[in-house]
Design an enzyme around this catalytic site. Structure first.
Site, PDB file in Angstrom:
ATOM      1  N   SER A 125      49.311  27.541  34.586  1.00 16.32           N
ATOM      2  CA  SER A 125      48.052  26.870  34.891  1.00 16.32           C
ATOM      3  C   SER A 125      48.325  25.712  35.868  1.00 16.32           C
ATOM      4  O   SER A 125      48.844  25.951  36.958  1.00 16.32           O
ATOM      5  CB  SER A 125      47.371  26.405  33.608  1.00 16.32           C
ATOM      6  OG  SER A 125      46.045  25.973  33.858  1.00 16.32           O
ATOM      7  N   HIS A 238      43.351  33.534  30.611  1.00 14.81           N
ATOM      8  CA  HIS A 238      44.155  32.486  31.247  1.00 14.81           C
ATOM      9  C   HIS A 238      45.473  32.252  30.517  1.00 14.81           C
ATOM     10  O   HIS A 238      46.474  31.913  31.141  1.00 14.81           O
ATOM     11  CB  HIS A 238      43.352  31.193  31.312  1.00 14.81           C
ATOM     12  CG  HIS A 238      43.978  30.131  32.165  1.00 14.81           C
ATOM     13  ND1 HIS A 238      44.379  30.364  33.466  1.00 14.81           N
ATOM     14  CD2 HIS A 238      44.279  28.836  31.906  1.00 14.81           C
ATOM     15  CE1 HIS A 238      44.890  29.251  33.973  1.00 14.81           C
ATOM     16  NE2 HIS A 238      44.850  28.313  33.053  1.00 14.81           N
TER      17      HIS A 238
END
Length: 263
Positions: A125, A238
């Site tokens: 991320s 994610h």
């Protein structure tokens, strides 16, 4: 379980930064070791003292048991150090935080723990974004792993459902202005500086950082003749949730590093 300790250092501008250093198994202070630098997500994430054998995308104990020292820095923007520290990376992603991280690497080298010729970097991320920024700013690392990272803020704005989030961090920057912060903070704009072999990992169903971000970076690296590989995990958002995929990541990352650091 190998030893982990809190260390502190000064960044380039004098800001004090903390991080966690985990020592390799059977550590010998007369030797230096390959260093695995792990950058947390967020950027408002934070590394805290916890059981290093806990499962995760990058399991600390997995690396230390295989002969690596592991540094987990908390650069500016991290949670837990007060409001001023939390906001210290505003309109500054990839620059002040980069200096915080790299000065931490230098600290571990100066301690006599890390071998400066065997450095690896990884993150997920925001950590993946910073990894892509690191490899476009320096060639000190022999291997890198970019996980679910942002390569281009302009296309991120056009594709992610978090399309207003980038404007918050960049003070209402105009994504359609080629000289905006969206351009100056995009690692893809500095890609011609990249030389580090980089493994890119991404979830197919990631809507926070859409998977097309993962496709852009290896395409650019290949065009430049830089060693790279892209792995897209089906069904994954994610984060990485399926155990088989977590296991695959651990094995792939270890092999990617060993082929470039331990030969």
């Amino acid at each position: 379980i190998t030893k982990t300790e809190l260390i502190k250092w000064k960044s380039k501008d004098g800001l004090e930064i903390e991080g966690l250093l985990s020592y390799p198994a059977n550590y010998n202070k007369r030797k230096t070791y390959p260093l695995a630098l792990i950058i947390h997500g967020g950027p408002a994430g934070v590394f805290t003292q916890s059981f290093t054998g806990n499962p995760g995308i990058y399991t600390i104990q997995y690396f230390t048991n295989n002969g690596y020292a592991v540094l987990r820095p908390n650069p500016r923007g991290s949670t837990g150090y007060g409001k001023d520290f939390r906001y210290a990376n505003f309109k500054d992603w990839g620059f002040g935080d980069y200096e915080d991280i790299m000065s931490g690497v230098d600290k571990v080298i100066d301690m006599g723990v890390a071998d400066p010729k065997r450095l690896a970097v990884m993150g997920w991320s925001y950590g993946g974004y910073m990894t892509s920024f690191v490899v476009t700013r320096t060639d000190r690392f022999k291997a890198a792993v970019m996980g679910a990272g942002i390569a281009d803020w302009r296309s991120f704005h056009g594709r992610s459902y978090l399309h207003s989030w980038d404007a918050i961090h960049y003070n209402d920057s105009d994504p359609y202005d080629v000289e905006s912060a969206h351009a100056s903070f995009s690692p893809i704009n500095f890609i011609k500086n990249a030389k580090t072999p980089t493994l890119i990992l991404h979830g197919e169903q990631d809507w926070d950082v859409p998977v097309e971000q993962g496709y852009q970076f290896p395409r650019a690296l290949r065009d430049l003749g830089v060693d790279t590989r892209l792995v897209v995990y089906p069904r994954e958002p994610h984060g990485v949730e399926e155990y088989e995929h977590q296991l695959d990541i651990a094995r792939r990352v270890r092999q990617w590093f060993e082929e470039r650091l331990l030969d």
